[in-house]
Motif scaffolding. Structure first.
Motif, PDB file in Angstrom:
ATOM      1  N   ASP A   6      44.181 -21.562  59.190  1.00  0.00           N
ATOM      2  CA  ASP A   6      43.090 -21.970  59.801  1.00  0.00           C
ATOM      3  C   ASP A   6      42.094 -22.960  59.160  1.00  0.00           C
ATOM      4  N   GLN A   7      42.531 -24.121  59.265  1.00  0.00           N
ATOM      5  CA  GLN A   7      41.923 -25.089  58.530  1.00  0.00           C
ATOM      6  C   GLN A   7      40.600 -25.660  58.876  1.00  0.00           C
ATOM      7  N   GLN A   8      40.115 -25.097  60.142  1.00  0.00           N
ATOM      8  CA  GLN A   8      38.836 -25.566  60.596  1.00  0.00           C
ATOM      9  C   GLN A   8      37.764 -24.168  60.187  1.00  0.00           C
ATOM     10  N   SER A   9      38.460 -23.288  59.755  1.00  0.00           N
ATOM     11  CA  SER A   9      37.852 -21.923  59.664  1.00  0.00           C
ATOM     12  C   SER A   9      36.790 -21.342  60.538  1.00  0.00           C
ATOM     13  N   ASN A  10      37.679 -21.379  61.945  1.00  0.00           N
ATOM     14  CA  ASN A  10      37.046 -20.968  63.361  1.00  0.00           C
ATOM     15  C   ASN A  10      37.880 -20.130  63.854  1.00  0.00           C
ATOM     16  N   GLU A  11      38.632 -19.137  63.010  1.00  0.00           N
ATOM     17  CA  GLU A  11      39.630 -18.314  63.582  1.00  0.00           C
ATOM     18  C   GLU A  11      40.614 -18.697  64.648  1.00  0.00           C
ATOM     19  N   THR A  12      41.177 -20.058  64.301  1.00  0.00           N
ATOM     20  CA  THR A  12      42.288 -20.475  65.194  1.00  0.00           C
ATOM     21  C   THR A  12      43.132 -21.150  64.179  1.00  0.00           C
ATOM     22  N   CYS A  13      44.376 -21.154  64.564  1.00  0.00           N
ATOM     23  CA  CYS A  13      45.187 -22.015  64.036  1.00  0.00           C
ATOM     24  C   CYS A  13      46.327 -22.770  65.063  1.00  0.00           C
ATOM     25  N   ASP A  14      46.940 -23.905  64.714  1.00  0.00           N
ATOM     26  CA  ASP A  14      47.989 -24.558  65.406  1.00  0.00           C
ATOM     27  C   ASP A  14      48.985 -23.489  65.706  1.00  0.00           C
ATOM     28  N   ALA A  15      49.346 -23.491  67.008  1.00  0.00           N
ATOM     29  CA  ALA A  15      50.547 -22.488  67.538  1.00  0.00           C
ATOM     30  C   ALA A  15      51.802 -22.961  67.016  1.00  0.00           C
ATOM     31  N   ARG A  16      52.025 -24.219  66.545  1.00  0.00           N
ATOM     32  CA  ARG A  16      53.328 -24.440  65.779  1.00  0.00           C
ATOM     33  C   ARG A  16      53.391 -23.816  64.619  1.00  0.00           C
ATOM     34  N   GLU A  17      52.185 -23.226  63.867  1.00  0.00           N
ATOM     35  CA  GLU A  17      52.313 -22.410  62.603  1.00  0.00           C
ATOM     36  C   GLU A  17      52.293 -21.210  62.738  1.00  0.00           C
ATOM     37  N   VAL A  18      52.417 -20.675  63.915  1.00  0.00           N
ATOM     38  CA  VAL A  18      52.782 -19.232  64.364  1.00  0.00           C
ATOM     39  C   VAL A  18      54.018 -18.623  63.578  1.00  0.00           C
ATOM     40  N   GLY A  19      55.092 -19.241  63.718  1.00  0.00           N
ATOM     41  CA  GLY A  19      56.199 -18.677  63.066  1.00  0.00           C
ATOM     42  C   GLY A  19      56.150 -18.760  61.532  1.00  0.00           C
ATOM     43  N   SER A  20      55.547 -19.542  60.874  1.00  0.00           N
ATOM     44  CA  SER A  20      55.302 -19.603  59.321  1.00  0.00           C
ATOM     45  C   SER A  20      54.615 -18.470  59.107  1.00  0.00           C
ATOM     46  N   ILE A  21      53.576 -18.333  59.791  1.00  0.00           N
ATOM     47  CA  ILE A  21      52.475 -17.111  59.392  1.00  0.00           C
ATOM     48  C   ILE A  21      53.179 -15.587  59.630  1.00  0.00           C
ATOM     49  N   LEU A  22      54.131 -15.605  60.697  1.00  0.00           N
ATOM     50  CA  LEU A  22      54.735 -14.362  61.108  1.00  0.00           C
ATOM     51  C   LEU A  22      55.876 -14.105  59.728  1.00  0.00           C
ATOM     52  N   ARG A  23      56.774 -15.127  59.582  1.00  0.00           N
ATOM     53  CA  ARG A  23      57.638 -14.938  58.535  1.00  0.00           C
ATOM     54  C   ARG A  23      57.157 -14.439  57.282  1.00  0.00           C
ATOM     55  N   SER A  24      55.716 -14.979  56.864  1.00  0.00           N
ATOM     56  CA  SER A  24      55.097 -14.557  55.565  1.00  0.00           C
ATOM     57  C   SER A  24      54.659 -13.004  55.622  1.00  0.00           C
ATOM     58  N   LEU A  25      54.661 -12.632  56.842  1.00  0.00           N
ATOM     59  CA  LEU A  25      54.424 -11.084  56.983  1.00  0.00           C
ATOM     60  C   LEU A  25      55.676 -10.420  57.232  1.00  0.00           C
ATOM     61  N   GLU A  48      47.071 -25.325  72.601  1.00  0.00           N
ATOM     62  CA  GLU A  48      47.897 -25.663  71.318  1.00  0.00           C
ATOM     63  C   GLU A  48      47.428 -24.751  70.077  1.00  0.00           C
ATOM     64  N   TYR A  49      46.503 -24.156  70.524  1.00  0.00           N
ATOM     65  CA  TYR A  49      45.869 -23.065  69.338  1.00  0.00           C
ATOM     66  C   TYR A  49      45.824 -21.870  69.680  1.00  0.00           C
ATOM     67  N   VAL A  50      46.076 -20.713  68.534  1.00  0.00           N
ATOM     68  CA  VAL A  50      46.134 -19.489  68.776  1.00  0.00           C
ATOM     69  C   VAL A  50      44.972 -18.910  68.035  1.00  0.00           C
ATOM     70  N   THR A  51      44.186 -18.097  68.633  1.00  0.00           N
ATOM     71  CA  THR A  51      43.017 -17.221  68.075  1.00  0.00           C
ATOM     72  C   THR A  51      43.695 -16.320  66.994  1.00  0.00           C
ATOM     73  N   PHE A  52      42.673 -15.910  66.150  1.00  0.00           N
ATOM     74  CA  PHE A  52      43.211 -14.628  65.393  1.00  0.00           C
ATOM     75  C   PHE A  52      42.957 -13.405  65.992  1.00  0.00           C
ATOM     76  N   SER A  53      42.161 -13.143  66.893  1.00  0.00           N
ATOM     77  CA  SER A  53      42.336 -12.012  67.629  1.00  0.00           C
ATOM     78  C   SER A  53      43.702 -11.640  68.313  1.00  0.00           C
ATOM     79  N   LYS A  54      44.240 -12.689  69.042  1.00  0.00           N
ATOM     80  CA  LYS A  54      45.472 -12.661  69.863  1.00  0.00           C
ATOM     81  C   LYS A  54      46.389 -12.420  68.955  1.00  0.00           C
ATOM     82  N   PHE A  55      46.440 -13.433  67.821  1.00  0.00           N
ATOM     83  CA  PHE A  55      47.542 -13.205  66.898  1.00  0.00           C
ATOM     84  C   PHE A  55      47.516 -11.825  65.992  1.00  0.00           C
ATOM     85  N   HIS A  56      46.272 -11.247  65.854  1.00  0.00           N
ATOM     86  CA  HIS A  56      46.222 -10.051  65.042  1.00  0.00           C
ATOM     87  C   HIS A  56      46.808  -8.781  66.024  1.00  0.00           C
TER      88      HIS A  56
END
Length: 138
Positions: A6-25, A48-56
């Protein structure tokens, strides 16, 4: 994990990073599954962005059901053994490459070359899958 992306500290991330985040979990979706998950996360407002609430919500569901977890050593070993029709205890790199480029989720040549470099015995030019299954399961 999400906060790291979440580079902008706005509870979003680039959708292209979702795979990396999931693998870290310790969630390991295929490329097809990952695309469906990203689509699910952006269902209401595709972007092109995913919110934390949807990801969570999606990540919690995957973690609680145990779906898409990394295979254990025994499962990986049995998969390699099944390819070893002559029970030699090893596979040849060309045979494994042929299988990985024709069955299931197809890997890119770069991914296969990287894997074969890591798993092939440099002296005997064979893949002793008993040892490699241990490495892949960790």
């Amino acid at each position: 994990a999400f906060e790291l992306f979440d580079q902008q500290s706005n509870e979003t991330c680039d959708a292209r990073e979702v795979g990396s985040i999931l693998r870290s979990l310790n969630i390991y979706p295929s490329q097809e599954q990952l695309a469906a998950l990203i689509k699910e996360m952006g269902e209401d407002e595709p972007s092109e962005y995913v919110t934390f609430s949807k990801f969570h919500k999606v990540a919690l569901r995957l973690l609680s059901t145990g779906l898409m977890e990394r295979a254990n050593e025994e499962t990986i070993f049995r998969a390699f053994k099944r390819l070893d029709t002559e029970n030699k205890g090893y596979l040849l790199p060309d045979a494994l490459k042929a299988y990985l480029t024709s069955q299931g989720e197809v890997f890119s040549n770069d991914e296969i070359d990287e894997m074969l470099t890591a798993c092939t015995d440099p002296v005997e030019k064979k893949i002793f899958y008993d040892d490699y299954a241990t490495i892949l399961s960790q």
